[in-house]
Design an enzyme around this catalytic site. Structure first.
Site, mmCIF file in Angstrom:
data_model
loop_
_atom_site.group_PDB
_atom_site.id
_atom_site.type_symbol
_atom_site.label_atom_id
_atom_site.label_comp_id
_atom_site.label_asym_id
_atom_site.label_seq_id
_atom_site.Cartn_x
_atom_site.Cartn_y
_atom_site.Cartn_z
ATOM 1 N N ASP A 91 15.142 1.199 10.146
ATOM 2 C CA ASP A 91 14.675 1.999 9.011
ATOM 3 C C ASP A 91 15.725 3.082 8.775
ATOM 4 O OD1 ASP A 91 13.319 3.593 7.153
ATOM 5 O OD2 ASP A 91 11.371 3.176 8.077
ATOM 6 N N ASP A 102 15.190 5.177 0.802
ATOM 7 C CA ASP A 102 14.578 4.876 2.105
ATOM 8 C C ASP A 102 14.371 3.362 2.138
ATOM 9 O OD1 ASP A 102 12.953 4.900 4.383
ATOM 10 O OD2 ASP A 102 11.396 6.177 3.514
ATOM 11 N N HIS A 161 5.116 6.014 0.267
ATOM 12 C CA HIS A 161 5.062 7.442 -0.081
ATOM 13 C C HIS A 161 5.999 7.758 -1.234
ATOM 14 C CE1 HIS A 161 8.969 7.624 2.012
ATOM 15 N NE2 HIS A 161 8.436 6.715 2.782
ATOM 16 N N HIS A 169 8.726 12.612 2.537
ATOM 17 C CA HIS A 169 7.371 12.106 2.303
ATOM 18 C C HIS A 169 6.611 13.054 1.373
ATOM 19 C CE1 HIS A 169 7.293 9.608 6.253
ATOM 20 N NE2 HIS A 169 7.733 8.908 5.237
ATOM 21 N N GLU A 194 6.294 0.261 1.903
ATOM 22 C CA GLU A 194 6.708 -0.238 3.212
ATOM 23 C C GLU A 194 5.579 -0.912 3.985
ATOM 24 O OE1 GLU A 194 7.940 2.888 6.013
ATOM 25 O OE2 GLU A 194 7.565 4.358 4.454
ATOM 26 N N GLU A 283 10.922 -2.439 3.671
ATOM 27 C CA GLU A 283 10.752 -1.281 2.787
ATOM 28 C C GLU A 283 11.847 -1.231 1.734
ATOM 29 O OE1 GLU A 283 11.183 2.530 4.782
ATOM 30 O OE2 GLU A 283 10.164 3.586 3.157
HETATM 31 MN MN MN Z 1 11.727 4.203 5.947
HETATM 32 MN MN MN Z 2 9.494 5.388 4.110
#
Ligand code: MN
Ligand code: MN
Length: 299
Positions: A91, A102, A161, A169, A194, A283
């Protein structure tokens, strides 16, 4: 439908796109380096250096989650862990002037390709139904349906998010299961979706390990190392998460303990499923557009 008032060509969206393009490239290049015997620390530092080389900054430490781990694991300062025949979630985040992207991908070295596929297909299905006005609960229902179809459970206490300026976030939460009601997504919203799939119970709990922190509030502290760490945190990372190994002061662990005890920083303990289970994750970051969405983290 009326044309939206949001200018999707403005500088902030261009920076989101720039962050996303760097991140898509780094995700693919990093995934190729995940193989049995390779070092976690070398892979994480390679990815973080590559982000800087391409003109971005890491938005948070590269997360390398193994098997039952789902999030918030990153190598420690002298980490000697190597990859085994495991399920690995990478991630990674990038920001350009605080505008974020992200992304995550599972690299399966464990021989469970269907579990990795379940979270990939759940994300694809979610992206297919996104349009302005959609309720986040509908997205969650779609994700749960796909993962359930593979015979696995979604991890229900981890969510997608919103992405704010210097904020990883923000609202809204985008659930990974059907919930009774949600908020709606509108043109110009920048969100990360995600899905996590698992053969465990579908609910993560906090483990003992803590390597990721972020600033909780402004404050002052007397201890020299803690003060040096705090200066670097407020100048460089601001409110974004950082790793112990990113701190330049001597005795960084002690500095962090002091900052934490004074409630100036807080930690993100590793989040994990039941022992012996596996978790996959996929994600992307996307911008909601007039007719659907634009994925910023796809090559
Ligand atoms: Mn992430
Ligand atoms: Mn994330």
């Amino acid at each position: 439908m009326a044309e939206s008032e949001v200018d999707l060509e403005s500088e902030q969206y261009e920076k989101h796109r720039e962050a996303g393009a760097i991140l898509a490239q780094v995700r693919e290049e990093t995934a190729e380096r995940v193989e049995v015997g390779a070092s976690h620390l070398e892979v994480a530092e390679w990815a973080e250096d590559r982000i800087r080389e391409l003109g971005g900054q890491p938005a948070f430490p590269v997360n390398i989650s193994v098997d039952e781990e789902a999030a918030h694991a990153t190598p420690s300062i002298d980490d000697e862990t190597t990859f085994g025949e495991e399920m690995i979630n990478l991630d990674i985040g990038v920001h350009v002037d605080g505008w974020l992207a992200d992304t995550a991908v599972t690299v399966d070295l464990s021989g469970n390709p269907e579990l990795a596929e379940a979270s990939e297909q759940a994300l694809e299905a979610a992206l297919d139904i996104i349009e302005p006005g959609i309720e986040t609960s509908e997205i969650g229902a779609e994700i749960e349906d796909v993962i359930d179809g593979y015979g696995y459970n979604p991890v229900v206490n981890l969510t997608g998010h919103g992405l704010g300026h210097w904020e990883q976030h923000t609202s809204p939460n985008i659930p990974n299961r059907a919930v009774s009601q949600g908020t709606t997504l509108e043109v110009g919203d920048v969100v990360a979706i995600e899905p996590f799939a698992t053969d465990g119970g579908g609910k993560v709990t906090e483990g003992a390990s803590e390597e990721i922190f972020s600033l909780e509030r402004e404050g002052t502290i007397r201890n020299r190392q803690a003060r040096q760490a705090l200066e670097q945190i407020t100048d460089e990372f601001r409110t974004l998460p950082f790793a112990t190994r990113w701190l330049e002061t001597d005795r960084p662990e002690m500095a962090l303990r002091r900052l934490k005890r004074n409630d100036i920083v807080h930690s993100y303990p590793v989040l994990k499923e039941d022992d012996g289970s596996l978790v996959s994750q996929k994600e992307h970051t996307l911008i909601i557009t007039d007719d659907g969405c634009e994925v910023t983290t796809e090559r």
